[in-house]
Design a protein around this motif. Structure first.
Motif, mmCIF file in Angstrom:
data_model
loop_
_atom_site.group_PDB
_atom_site.id
_atom_site.type_symbol
_atom_site.label_atom_id
_atom_site.label_comp_id
_atom_site.label_asym_id
_atom_site.label_seq_id
_atom_site.Cartn_x
_atom_site.Cartn_y
_atom_site.Cartn_z
ATOM 1 N N ASN A 3 -31.981 -21.030 26.048
ATOM 2 C CA ASN A 3 -30.614 -20.569 25.831
ATOM 3 C C ASN A 3 -29.830 -20.720 27.123
ATOM 4 O O ASN A 3 -30.359 -20.490 28.206
ATOM 5 C CB ASN A 3 -30.577 -19.108 25.390
ATOM 6 N N LYS A 4 -28.574 -21.111 26.991
ATOM 7 C CA LYS A 4 -27.674 -21.284 28.140
ATOM 8 C C LYS A 4 -26.376 -20.562 27.808
ATOM 9 O O LYS A 4 -25.400 -21.174 27.388
ATOM 10 C CB LYS A 4 -27.455 -22.783 28.383
ATOM 11 N N PRO A 5 -26.373 -19.199 27.942
ATOM 12 C CA PRO A 5 -25.175 -18.447 27.605
ATOM 13 C C PRO A 5 -23.990 -18.835 28.500
ATOM 14 O O PRO A 5 -24.206 -19.309 29.613
ATOM 15 C CB PRO A 5 -25.571 -16.991 27.854
ATOM 16 N N PRO A 6 -22.793 -18.603 28.004
ATOM 17 C CA PRO A 6 -22.477 -18.111 26.664
ATOM 18 C C PRO A 6 -22.730 -19.173 25.594
ATOM 19 O O PRO A 6 -22.690 -20.364 25.880
ATOM 20 C CB PRO A 6 -20.998 -17.755 26.750
ATOM 21 N N VAL A 7 -22.983 -18.692 24.388
ATOM 22 C CA VAL A 7 -23.293 -19.578 23.263
ATOM 23 C C VAL A 7 -22.152 -19.525 22.245
ATOM 24 O O VAL A 7 -21.392 -18.560 22.196
ATOM 25 C CB VAL A 7 -24.635 -19.185 22.600
ATOM 26 N N THR A 14 -15.285 -16.429 26.645
ATOM 27 C CA THR A 14 -16.567 -17.123 26.814
ATOM 28 C C THR A 14 -16.358 -18.607 27.109
ATOM 29 O O THR A 14 -17.144 -19.205 27.836
ATOM 30 C CB THR A 14 -17.501 -16.921 25.604
ATOM 31 N N ALA A 15 -15.288 -19.190 26.571
ATOM 32 C CA ALA A 15 -14.975 -20.586 26.902
ATOM 33 C C ALA A 15 -14.605 -20.704 28.373
ATOM 34 O O ALA A 15 -15.061 -21.622 29.068
ATOM 35 C CB ALA A 15 -13.853 -21.113 26.011
ATOM 36 N N LEU A 16 -13.795 -19.783 28.883
ATOM 37 C CA LEU A 16 -13.448 -19.785 30.308
ATOM 38 C C LEU A 16 -14.698 -19.632 31.175
ATOM 39 O O LEU A 16 -14.846 -20.311 32.194
ATOM 40 C CB LEU A 16 -12.457 -18.658 30.623
ATOM 41 N N GLU A 17 -15.594 -18.755 30.758
ATOM 42 C CA GLU A 17 -16.846 -18.555 31.502
ATOM 43 C C GLU A 17 -17.692 -19.831 31.495
ATOM 44 O O GLU A 17 -18.241 -20.231 32.522
ATOM 45 C CB GLU A 17 -17.629 -17.386 30.891
ATOM 46 N N LYS A 18 -17.782 -20.483 30.337
ATOM 47 C CA LYS A 18 -18.578 -21.706 30.222
ATOM 48 C C LYS A 18 -18.020 -22.796 31.138
ATOM 49 O O LYS A 18 -18.782 -23.508 31.800
ATOM 50 C CB LYS A 18 -18.582 -22.179 28.762
ATOM 51 N N VAL A 19 -16.704 -22.911 31.202
ATOM 52 C CA VAL A 19 -16.068 -23.922 32.057
ATOM 53 C C VAL A 19 -16.376 -23.633 33.521
ATOM 54 O O VAL A 19 -16.740 -24.535 34.278
ATOM 55 C CB VAL A 19 -14.547 -23.977 31.797
ATOM 56 N N ARG A 20 -16.248 -22.375 33.931
ATOM 57 C CA ARG A 20 -16.516 -22.042 35.339
ATOM 58 C C ARG A 20 -17.991 -22.249 35.684
ATOM 59 O O ARG A 20 -18.323 -22.732 36.775
ATOM 60 C CB ARG A 20 -16.080 -20.612 35.651
ATOM 61 N N LEU A 21 -18.888 -21.916 34.781
ATOM 62 C CA LEU A 21 -20.308 -22.151 35.030
ATOM 63 C C LEU A 21 -20.596 -23.636 35.188
ATOM 64 O O LEU A 21 -21.398 -24.032 36.054
ATOM 65 C CB LEU A 21 -21.155 -21.555 33.900
ATOM 66 N N ALA A 22 -19.955 -24.461 34.379
ATOM 67 C CA ALA A 22 -20.128 -25.917 34.504
ATOM 68 C C ALA A 22 -19.593 -26.401 35.844
ATOM 69 O O ALA A 22 -20.246 -27.188 36.551
ATOM 70 C CB ALA A 22 -19.442 -26.640 33.352
ATOM 71 N N GLU A 23 -18.398 -25.950 36.214
ATOM 72 C CA GLU A 23 -17.829 -26.330 37.514
ATOM 73 C C GLU A 23 -18.769 -25.939 38.648
ATOM 74 O O GLU A 23 -19.051 -26.732 39.552
ATOM 75 C CB GLU A 23 -16.471 -25.654 37.709
ATOM 76 N N GLU A 76 -10.612 -26.979 34.361
ATOM 77 C CA GLU A 76 -9.712 -26.020 33.732
ATOM 78 C C GLU A 76 -9.837 -26.151 32.217
ATOM 79 O O GLU A 76 -9.830 -27.255 31.688
ATOM 80 C CB GLU A 76 -8.277 -26.309 34.171
ATOM 81 N N LEU A 77 -9.938 -25.011 31.554
ATOM 82 C CA LEU A 77 -9.999 -24.992 30.095
ATOM 83 C C LEU A 77 -8.704 -25.562 29.521
ATOM 84 O O LEU A 77 -7.609 -25.202 29.953
ATOM 85 C CB LEU A 77 -10.188 -23.550 29.608
ATOM 86 N N TRP A 78 -8.847 -26.459 28.556
ATOM 87 C CA TRP A 78 -7.677 -27.020 27.874
ATOM 88 C C TRP A 78 -7.592 -26.459 26.446
ATOM 89 O O TRP A 78 -6.535 -26.047 26.009
ATOM 90 C CB TRP A 78 -7.785 -28.544 27.869
ATOM 91 N N ALA A 79 -8.721 -26.462 25.736
ATOM 92 C CA ALA A 79 -8.760 -25.960 24.361
ATOM 93 C C ALA A 79 -10.205 -25.628 24.003
ATOM 94 O O ALA A 79 -11.133 -26.073 24.676
ATOM 95 C CB ALA A 79 -8.211 -27.009 23.395
ATOM 96 N N ILE A 85 -15.436 -27.347 23.412
ATOM 97 C CA ILE A 85 -14.526 -27.009 24.502
ATOM 98 C C ILE A 85 -13.956 -28.311 25.045
ATOM 99 O O ILE A 85 -14.691 -29.291 25.205
ATOM 100 C CB ILE A 85 -15.250 -26.232 25.629
ATOM 101 N N ALA A 86 -12.663 -28.311 25.328
ATOM 102 C CA ALA A 86 -12.015 -29.439 26.004
ATOM 103 C C ALA A 86 -11.545 -28.946 27.369
ATOM 104 O O ALA A 86 -10.984 -27.847 27.476
ATOM 105 C CB ALA A 86 -10.837 -29.960 25.190
ATOM 106 N N VAL A 87 -11.806 -29.745 28.389
ATOM 107 C CA VAL A 87 -11.384 -29.392 29.745
ATOM 108 C C VAL A 87 -10.625 -30.550 30.371
ATOM 109 O O VAL A 87 -10.764 -31.713 29.959
ATOM 110 C CB VAL A 87 -12.574 -29.026 30.666
ATOM 111 N N ARG A 88 -9.824 -30.216 31.348
ATOM 112 C CA ARG A 88 -9.276 -31.226 32.236
ATOM 113 C C ARG A 88 -9.834 -30.895 33.607
ATOM 114 O O ARG A 88 -10.200 -29.740 33.875
ATOM 115 C CB ARG A 88 -7.753 -31.257 32.192
ATOM 116 N N PHE A 89 -9.912 -31.886 34.461
ATOM 117 C CA PHE A 89 -10.515 -31.651 35.767
ATOM 118 C C PHE A 89 -9.944 -32.622 36.782
ATOM 119 O O PHE A 89 -9.329 -33.639 36.438
ATOM 120 C CB PHE A 89 -12.044 -31.793 35.696
ATOM 121 N N ALA A 90 -10.160 -32.287 38.029
ATOM 122 C CA ALA A 90 -9.873 -33.198 39.131
ATOM 123 C C ALA A 90 -10.914 -32.909 40.202
ATOM 124 O O ALA A 90 -11.287 -31.751 40.434
ATOM 125 C CB ALA A 90 -8.467 -32.993 39.671
#
Length: 155
Positions: A3-7, A14-23, A76-79, A85-90
């Motif tokens: 398991n890799k929370p959040p699920v 939880t989407a914001l958390e998932k994006v930050r964990l990925a970053e 950054e979370l987009w949708a 989850i969709a993100v934009r990044f730089a």
């Protein structure tokens, strides 16, 4: 199964958390650690490369971070939806000649029920920049909480 929370299903938080964990994981530049966020048979499209599975992801990331020196990333979370989850990044990096770049992109992510990413579709463009145009100066590793995000930086 791992398991890799959040699920999923994702909420905004939880989407914001998932994006930050990925970053945070990508900013470690540790291919082994990053690869563990993906299903063993994860499918990727990264620019013009198509990858399948953790071994190919690990090899790709190893090559990437050998070329992209002093890599620093902001996502950054987009949708978001049920399991997507969709993100934009730089991100900024320089090559072995010292030329700096800022890479801009978008990613679409699809997760399994355990919170592992099963699919990643990335579109990325590199823009050569001068050293004076750089915006990311934190020490290598995790972006500090008080560092501006993409929108705050006008990106």
């Amino acid at each position: 199964m791992e398991n890799k929370p959040p699920v999923p299903p994702f909420t905004r938080d939880t989407a914001l958390e998932k994006v930050r964990l990925a970053e945070d994981a990508w900013n470690t530049r540790d291919p082994d650690r990053v690869a563990l966020a993906y299903t063993p048979d994860s499918q990727w499209r990264n620019r013009a490369e198509f990858l399948s599975g953790r071994d190919e992801i690990r090899a790709f990331l190893t090559r990437k971070w050998r070329r992209e020196l002093e890599y620093r990333l902001i996502k950054e979370l987009w949708a978001f939806g049920e399991n997507r989850i969709a993100v934009r990044f730089a991100y900024e990096y320089h090559d072995d000649s010292g030329q700096w770049y800022r890479a801009y992109g978008n990613e679409n992510w699809q997760f399994d029920e355990h919170g592992l990413m099963a699919r990643r579709l990335a579109s990325i463009n590199d823009l050569p920049i001068t050293e004076s145009e750089r915006l990311y100066f934190w020490p290598q590793g995790r972006r500090p909480n008080d560092h501006p995000g993409l929108s705050d930086l006008g990106l």
